[in-house]
Design an enzyme around this catalytic site. Structure first.
Site, PDB file in Angstrom:
ATOM      1  N   TYR A  59      61.618 -64.340-141.894  1.00 28.10           N
ATOM      2  CA  TYR A  59      60.517 -64.428-140.963  1.00 28.10           C
ATOM      3  C   TYR A  59      60.973 -63.834-139.491  1.00 28.10           C
ATOM      4  CZ  TYR A  59      57.333 -67.293-144.012  1.00 28.10           C
ATOM      5  OH  TYR A  59      56.650 -67.645-144.831  1.00 28.10           O
TER       6      TYR A  59
HETATM    7  N1  LIG Z   1      55.496 -68.993-149.090  1.00 29.91           N
HETATM    8  C1  LIG Z   1      54.828 -67.962-148.427  1.00 29.91           C
HETATM    9  O1  LIG Z   1      54.914 -67.206-149.412  1.00 29.91           O
HETATM   10  C2  LIG Z   1      53.987 -67.861-147.518  1.00 29.91           C
HETATM   11  C3  LIG Z   1      53.251 -66.663-147.195  1.00 29.91           C
HETATM   12  C4  LIG Z   1      52.491 -67.042-145.896  1.00 29.91           C
HETATM   13  C5  LIG Z   1      52.481 -68.102-145.025  1.00 29.91           C
HETATM   14  N2  LIG Z   1      53.537 -68.994-145.318  1.00 29.91           N
HETATM   15  C6  LIG Z   1      53.721 -69.858-144.374  1.00 29.91           C
HETATM   16  O2  LIG Z   1      52.239 -70.561-143.899  1.00 29.91           O
HETATM   17  C7  LIG Z   1      52.186 -70.644-142.528  1.00 29.91           C
HETATM   18  C8  LIG Z   1      50.795 -70.342-142.420  1.00 29.91           C
HETATM   19  O3  LIG Z   1      50.133 -69.230-142.935  1.00 29.91           O
HETATM   20  P1  LIG Z   1      48.986 -68.433-142.286  1.00 29.91           P
HETATM   21  O4  LIG Z   1      49.635 -68.341-140.794  1.00 29.91           O
HETATM   22  O5  LIG Z   1      48.952 -67.261-142.831  1.00 29.91           O
HETATM   23  O6  LIG Z   1      47.843 -69.481-141.965  1.00 29.91           O
HETATM   24  P2  LIG Z   1      46.483 -69.438-141.636  1.00 29.91           P
HETATM   25  O7  LIG Z   1      45.982 -70.520-141.079  1.00 29.91           O
HETATM   26  O8  LIG Z   1      45.710 -68.681-142.749  1.00 29.91           O
HETATM   27  O9  LIG Z   1      46.487 -68.381-140.618  1.00 29.91           O
HETATM   28  C9  LIG Z   1      46.851 -68.428-139.247  1.00 29.91           C
HETATM   29  C10 LIG Z   1      46.240 -67.751-138.263  1.00 29.91           C
HETATM   30  O10 LIG Z   1      44.599 -67.879-137.948  1.00 29.91           O
HETATM   31  C11 LIG Z   1      44.361 -67.952-136.786  1.00 29.91           C
HETATM   32  N3  LIG Z   1      44.093 -69.204-136.289  1.00 29.91           N
HETATM   33  C12 LIG Z   1      44.770 -70.473-136.686  1.00 29.91           C
HETATM   34  N4  LIG Z   1      44.311 -71.568-135.758  1.00 29.91           N
HETATM   35  C13 LIG Z   1      43.161 -71.167-134.918  1.00 29.91           C
HETATM   36  C14 LIG Z   1      42.467 -71.724-134.224  1.00 29.91           C
HETATM   37  N5  LIG Z   1      42.400 -72.915-133.944  1.00 29.91           N
HETATM   38  N6  LIG Z   1      41.424 -70.812-133.645  1.00 29.91           N
HETATM   39  C15 LIG Z   1      41.311 -69.459-133.914  1.00 29.91           C
HETATM   40  N7  LIG Z   1      42.371 -68.980-134.873  1.00 29.91           N
HETATM   41  C16 LIG Z   1      43.192 -69.620-135.368  1.00 29.91           C
HETATM   42  C17 LIG Z   1      45.384 -67.462-136.014  1.00 29.91           C
HETATM   43  O11 LIG Z   1      45.223 -65.929-136.041  1.00 29.91           O
HETATM   44  P3  LIG Z   1      45.922 -64.917-135.107  1.00 29.91           P
HETATM   45  O12 LIG Z   1      47.332 -65.132-134.723  1.00 29.91           O
HETATM   46  O13 LIG Z   1      45.448 -63.712-135.439  1.00 29.91           O
HETATM   47  O14 LIG Z   1      45.162 -65.593-133.760  1.00 29.91           O
HETATM   48  C18 LIG Z   1      46.805 -67.657-136.835  1.00 29.91           C
HETATM   49  O15 LIG Z   1      47.981 -67.129-136.669  1.00 29.91           O
HETATM   50  C19 LIG Z   1      53.080 -69.440-141.997  1.00 29.91           C
HETATM   51  O16 LIG Z   1      53.484 -69.606-140.754  1.00 29.91           O
HETATM   52  C20 LIG Z   1      54.316 -69.557-142.927  1.00 29.91           C
HETATM   53  O17 LIG Z   1      55.123 -70.740-142.755  1.00 29.91           O
HETATM   54  C21 LIG Z   1      54.092 -68.933-146.442  1.00 29.91           C
END
Ligand SMILES: NC(=O)c1ccc[n+]([C@@H]2O[C@H](COP(=O)([O-])OP(=O)(O)OC[C@H]3O[C@@H](n4cnc5c(N)ncnc54)[C@H](OP(=O)(O)O)[C@@H]3O)[C@@H](O)[C@H]2O)c1
Length: 368
Positions: A59
């Site tokens: 990351y």
């Molecule tokens: N194991 C794996 O292969 C894998 C894969 C993916 C992720 N992960 C883990 O899972 C975590 C979460 O995944 P994800 O980031 O894809 O989660 P997600 O909840 O689907 O997306 C997060 C994004 O949603 C938006 N967001 C979140 N809260 C918000 C709010 N209150 N209001 C408006 N927009 C909001 C933001 O987008 P913007 O940034 O565009 O503002 C944020 O970056 C990652 O950080 C990582 O640690 C693991």
């Protein structure tokens, strides 16, 4: 403090907050945030009662681990937080030996993670993705060696088929090795594919689910629409992110927008944000122990940390379940039909007992 409870991961002794801070965005200049912003996001998470950080060796090219490690060291809170990190991805592009599930890749990645996190042990070490090649025996033995060496406390799997997880668990159990206690997989109202196999497997083998992308990359916040498309802000408007083949628009089907509409209507009824309702729904799904939240801006995590402070009604849960229900598929629909025909009502569903189980155990019938 808004999150006060702690959940065990599987049958392990590891107790974690029901909401995890995901840090995939930390140290990324394209769709992520810089270090000062990441520190503000971590402050919000810790002040709201969180104790579990999810990261990976790749990351931000290692920046995510560095930021978390630096934060925890500077605040002197190592004893009260849990580090999850992962190995598999190629840390040196075009160099096959820098990735994969093999022992050499795992140990090399682990040493780098320990250095960047400024710690001498990782609490929870995950295989990031199945590589389709390395023998499971090599993976579980290498995991166990890392635990025995004191460099890892617990182990888990991410992005693997259910058969792989079941075989890894069973082999480890029979050989007396450390068993995987958690599965990290994509899971949200729009992505429910894991429900065919994983919740029942987790129940049978006492493992926990740790969903990632719980807001479907922000789609479940309501900030995107079919008319506006990916818009101009947010990660789905960012080429560095959308170059990923599975992101936009491939996954954004009419079904997605129907889910978003129903989510919006439930959110209005309960006076909460759509994001909070989406997280609340997910927290109640069978097998889920902690949800990996994501953020790139201050304020996002702060608002999500209160997502478990309310209850959705049975009718609201039914509506969300119905609009997002995965397509029926064989053989998963076969045995519920057979049980019904044989009037086997006393058969124990593999889904954990209680209000999450439906009377017939079928996928369609499952509600909160
Ligand atoms: N194991 C794996 O292969 C894998 C894969 C993916 C992720 N992960 C883990 O899972 C975590 C979460 O995944 P994800 O980031 O894809 O989660 P997600 O909840 O689907 O997306 C997060 C994004 O949603 C938006 N967001 C979140 N809260 C918000 C709010 N209150 N209001 C408006 N927009 C909001 C933001 O987008 P913007 O940034 O565009 O503002 C944020 O970056 C990652 O950080 C990582 O640690 C693991």
């Amino acid at each position: 403090m808004t999150v006060t409870t702690r959940n065990p991961l599987g049958r392990s002794g590891l107790l974690v907050a029901p909401l995890t801070l995901g840090t995939m965005t930390f140290g990324r200049s394209d769709f992520g945030c810089d270090e000062p912003t990441a520190y503000r996001i971590i402050d919000e998470y810790v002040e709201a009662g969180g104790n579990l950080f999810d990261t990976a060796d790749t990351y931000g090219g290692g920046a995510s681990e560095q930021i978390i490690g630096g934060y925890v060291a500077s605040r002197r809170i190592r004893d009260s937080v849990v580090f999850t990190t992962k190995f598999t991805m190629d840390s040196a592009p075009r160099e096959p030996l820098s990735g994969g599930n093999g022992r050499r890749s795992m140990l090399r990645a682990l040493e780098g993670s320990l250095r960047r996190l400024q710690t001498d042990y990782v609490d929870l070490y995950l295989l990031h993705s199945w590589d389709g090649a390395t023998a499971i025996e090599e993976v579980i033995r290498s995991f166990d060696d890392a635990v025995t060496a004191g460099k890892v406390r617990y182990v888990g799997l991410s992005n693997v088929p259910a058969w792989y997880a079941a075989r890894a668990y069973t082999l480890a159990e029979w050989r007396g090795y450390e068993r995987p206690c958690v599965l990290q997989l994509e899971y949200s109202l729009v992505e429910r594919g894991l429900e065919y196999e994983f919740p029942s497997m987790c129940s049978e083998l006492s493992m926990s689910l740790m969903p990632w992308s719980p807001l479907a990359n922000g789609v479940l916040t309501g900030r995107y629409s079919p008319e506006r498309g990916p818009g101009e802000s947010g990660r789905l408007a960012n080429e560095a992110f959308t170059n990923h083949p599975e992101k936009w628009p491939e996954k954004r089907t009419p079904r997605t927008w129907e889910i978003v509409a129903e989510l919006s209507s439930v959110a209005s009824e309960v006076g909460r944000s759509m994001a909070q309702v989406a997280i609340n729904w997910l927290a109640g799904r069978p097998g889920v122990s902690t949800i990996v939240l994501g953020a790139s801006k201050p304020g996002q995590i702060e608002s999500l940390m209160t997502a478990l402070d309310f209850q959705l009604s049975a009718d609201q849960l039914r509506r969300l379940d119905e609009v997002s229900r995965p397509a029926t598929a064989e053989p998963y629909d076969y045995w519920p039909r057979i049980r019904k025909r044989m009037k086997m009502n006393d058969w124990q569903s593999p889904v954990p007992a209680g209000e999450n189980s439906s009377a017939d155990g079928s996928l369609e019938g499952r509600q909160q």
